[in-house]
Write an enzyme that holds these catalytic residues in place. Structure first.
Site, PDB file in Angstrom:
ATOM      1  N   TYR A   1     -72.857  91.283  26.976  1.00 45.07           N
ATOM      2  CA  TYR A   1     -73.408  90.204  26.141  1.00 45.07           C
ATOM      3  C   TYR A   1     -72.323  89.183  25.797  1.00 45.07           C
ATOM      4  CZ  TYR A   1     -75.752  88.137  22.000  1.00 45.07           C
ATOM      5  OH  TYR A   1     -76.316  87.283  21.074  1.00 45.07           O
TER       6      TYR A   1
ATOM      7  N   SER B   1     -73.764  82.366  20.028  1.00 41.61           N
ATOM      8  CA  SER B   1     -73.515  83.471  19.096  1.00 41.61           C
ATOM      9  C   SER B   1     -72.090  83.359  18.582  1.00 41.61           C
ATOM     10  CB  SER B   1     -73.689  84.835  19.781  1.00 41.61           C
ATOM     11  OG  SER B   1     -73.246  85.873  18.924  1.00 41.61           O
TER      12      SER B   1
HETATM   13  N1  NAP Z   1     -79.944  88.415  15.614  1.00 39.13           N
HETATM   14  C1  NAP Z   1     -78.639  88.163  15.642  1.00 39.13           C
HETATM   15  O1  NAP Z   1     -77.835  88.795  14.913  1.00 39.13           O
HETATM   16  C2  NAP Z   1     -78.102  87.074  16.535  1.00 39.13           C
HETATM   17  C3  NAP Z   1     -76.783  86.633  16.327  1.00 39.13           C
HETATM   18  C4  NAP Z   1     -76.258  85.646  17.149  1.00 39.13           C
HETATM   19  C5  NAP Z   1     -77.031  85.088  18.151  1.00 39.13           C
HETATM   20  N2  NAP Z   1     -78.306  85.522  18.339  1.00 39.13           N
HETATM   21  C6  NAP Z   1     -79.095  84.901  19.412  1.00 39.13           C
HETATM   22  O2  NAP Z   1     -80.231  84.304  18.830  1.00 39.13           O
HETATM   23  C7  NAP Z   1     -81.286  84.271  19.799  1.00 39.13           C
HETATM   24  C8  NAP Z   1     -82.557  84.835  19.168  1.00 39.13           C
HETATM   25  O3  NAP Z   1     -82.306  86.177  18.798  1.00 39.13           O
HETATM   26  P1  NAP Z   1     -83.199  86.995  17.753  1.00 39.13           P
HETATM   27  O4  NAP Z   1     -82.272  87.607  16.788  1.00 39.13           O
HETATM   28  O5  NAP Z   1     -84.334  86.162  17.264  1.00 39.13           O
HETATM   29  O6  NAP Z   1     -83.708  88.170  18.731  1.00 39.13           O
HETATM   30  P2  NAP Z   1     -85.165  88.833  18.912  1.00 39.13           P
HETATM   31  O7  NAP Z   1     -85.855  88.951  17.614  1.00 39.13           O
HETATM   32  O8  NAP Z   1     -84.892  90.068  19.704  1.00 39.13           O
HETATM   33  O9  NAP Z   1     -85.942  87.770  19.809  1.00 39.13           O
HETATM   34  C9  NAP Z   1     -85.562  87.536  21.151  1.00 39.13           C
HETATM   35  C10 NAP Z   1     -86.533  86.566  21.787  1.00 39.13           C
HETATM   36  O10 NAP Z   1     -86.144  86.388  23.170  1.00 39.13           O
HETATM   37  C11 NAP Z   1     -87.283  86.671  23.984  1.00 39.13           C
HETATM   38  N3  NAP Z   1     -86.930  87.271  25.260  1.00 39.13           N
HETATM   39  C12 NAP Z   1     -86.219  88.416  25.472  1.00 39.13           C
HETATM   40  N4  NAP Z   1     -86.161  88.675  26.786  1.00 39.13           N
HETATM   41  C13 NAP Z   1     -86.868  87.693  27.410  1.00 39.13           C
HETATM   42  C14 NAP Z   1     -87.173  87.415  28.761  1.00 39.13           C
HETATM   43  N5  NAP Z   1     -86.731  88.196  29.764  1.00 39.13           N
HETATM   44  N6  NAP Z   1     -87.916  86.308  29.033  1.00 39.13           N
HETATM   45  C15 NAP Z   1     -88.354  85.514  28.048  1.00 39.13           C
HETATM   46  N7  NAP Z   1     -88.102  85.716  26.744  1.00 39.13           N
HETATM   47  C16 NAP Z   1     -87.362  86.808  26.440  1.00 39.13           C
HETATM   48  C17 NAP Z   1     -88.113  87.663  23.189  1.00 39.13           C
HETATM   49  O11 NAP Z   1     -89.439  87.645  23.671  1.00 39.13           O
HETATM   50  P3  NAP Z   1     -90.369  88.974  23.673  1.00 39.13           P
HETATM   51  O12 NAP Z   1     -90.038  89.718  22.403  1.00 39.13           O
HETATM   52  O13 NAP Z   1     -91.750  88.398  23.680  1.00 39.13           O
HETATM   53  O14 NAP Z   1     -90.004  89.744  24.880  1.00 39.13           O
HETATM   54  C18 NAP Z   1     -87.971  87.087  21.792  1.00 39.13           C
HETATM   55  O15 NAP Z   1     -88.865  86.029  21.610  1.00 39.13           O
HETATM   56  C19 NAP Z   1     -80.779  85.053  21.010  1.00 39.13           C
HETATM   57  O16 NAP Z   1     -80.275  84.147  21.976  1.00 39.13           O
HETATM   58  C20 NAP Z   1     -79.619  85.873  20.447  1.00 39.13           C
HETATM   59  O17 NAP Z   1     -78.650  86.182  21.432  1.00 39.13           O
HETATM   60  C21 NAP Z   1     -78.857  86.504  17.555  1.00 39.13           C
END
Ligand code: NAP
Length: 227
Positions: free
Chosen positions: A147, A134
Site C-alpha cells: 500500500y 494518504s
Molecule cells: N481510512 C483511512 O484511514 C484512510 C487514510 C488515508 C487514506 N485513505 C484513502 O481514502 C480513500 C477512501 O478510503 P475509505 O477509508 O473510505 O475506505 P473504505 O471505507 O474501505 O472505502 C473504499 C471505497 O473504495 C471502493 N473500492 C474498493 N475496491 C474497489 C475496486 N476494485 N473497484 C472500485 N471501487 C473499489 C469501495 O467500494 P466497495 O466497498 O463497493 O467495494 C469503497 O467505496 C482510499 O483511497 C484510502 O486509501 C484512507
C-alpha cells in the site's frame, strides 16, 4: 451553473460522507463503487446517477469516465477516492497477486481516470482533479510495503499531474489523510477521524476561491504522531 463531480469509492466511508456533502452543497454528482446494493441505495437517497464497476479492470476507468460524462455532461471535478489495503502483511508473505491488485486500484485506475479528465477538462481549460492519497507517504511502517509503495507512486504522479494540468488551466489537489474510522481496516478506530470530517476537509479544497489551488493537504486525528 452548478458544478458536476465524478466521485469514486462512494460506497465506502469517506466517499459516502463526501457524496452526501457534495449533494448538500448543490453539486451534480455521479457516484461509483463495487457494491451494487449500497450504490443504488445512495443513488436513490441523493437522486443522482451512478455505476457499479470494478475499477481494477483495465478498461473500467475509461468506461466509467464515459458513463459519467454521458450522464452529467462536462465534468468539472474528478475525485479519485477509491482505494484499499488488504491487511498489514509482512513482505515475506506478499504475493504477486497482492501487488497487482493494489497497483490496479490504487495507482492505475486513478492515473487513467485523471488522463480521461485531463483530456476532457483541458480542452475546456477548466476543471479540478482531486487524488485521495494518504499520510502514509510521510512515514514508513513495517508490514505496509505494498500500500505504501502504491500511494507513494500516486503521490509522485500527483506532482507530475499538477505541472501538466496547470498548462491547460486544470487544478489538481493531492489529499493526504491520516487515520479515518472507516471499513478501510478490519477493526473500528473511534479515536481516528470521523469520515464526515475527512469529507469536509476534501470539500474545502473543492470550494476554495477560484483564484486559489490547494496543491496538497495533510490532516490527521490528534492521536497520530507518525510525522
Ligand atoms: N481510512 C483511512 O484511514 C484512510 C487514510 C488515508 C487514506 N485513505 C484513502 O481514502 C480513500 C477512501 O478510503 P475509505 O477509508 O473510505 O475506505 P473504505 O471505507 O474501505 O472505502 C473504499 C471505497 O473504495 C471502493 N473500492 C474498493 N475496491 C474497489 C475496486 N476494485 N473497484 C472500485 N471501487 C473499489 C469501495 O467500494 P466497495 O466497498 O463497493 O467495494 C469503497 O467505496 C482510499 O483511497 C484510502 O486509501 C484512507
Amino acid at each position: 451553473m452548478t458544478r458536476s463531480a465524478l466521485l469514486t469509492g462512494a460506497t465506502g466511508g469517506i466517499g459516502q460522507a463526501l457524496a452526501r456533502q457534495l449533494h448538500a452543497g448543490g453539486f451534480r454528482i455521479f457516484i461509483t463503487g463495487r457494491d451494487e446494493t449500497r450504490l443504488r441505495g445512495l443513488c436513490d437517497e441523493l437522486h443522482c446517477p451512478g455505476l457499479a464497476i470494478d475499477l481494477a479492470a483495465v478498461d473500467a476507468p475509461t468506461r466509467l469516465y464515459a458513463a459519467a460524462r454521458d450522464a452529467l455532461g462536462p465534468i468539472d471535478i474528478l475525485i479519485n477516492n477509491a482505494g484499499f489495503n488488504k491487511a498489514k502483511t509482512p513482505l515475506v508473505d506478499v504475493t504477486a497477486e497482492d501487488i497487482d491488485a493494489s497497483y490496479a486500484l490504487n495507482l492505475r485506475a486513478p492515473m487513467l481516470l485523471a488522463r480521461e479528465a485531463l483530456r476532457d477538462m483541458g480542452a475546456r481549460r477548466s476543471g479540478h482533479i482531486v487524488n485521495i492519497i494518504s499520510s502514509v507517504v510521510h512515514f514508513r511502517a513495517e508490514n505496509f510495503s505494498v500500500y505504501t509503495t502504491m500511494k507513494n507512486a500516486l503521490h509522485a504522479f500527483n506532482g507530475c499531474l499538477i505541472k501538466e494540468a496547470r498548462l491547460v488551466g486544470v487544478k489538481v489537489t493531492g489529499v493526504y489523510p491520516g487515520g479515518v474510522d472507516t471499513a478501510f481496516r478490519a477493526q473500528p478506530r473511534p479515536d481516528y477521524l470521523h469520515p464526515e470530517s475527512a469529507a469536509a476537509m476534501i470539500l474545502n479544497c473543492i470550494t476554495a476561491p477560484d483564484d486559489a489551488i490547494v496543491h496538497e493537504i495533510t490532516f490527521r486525528p490528534m492521536v497520530e504522531s507518525n510525522f
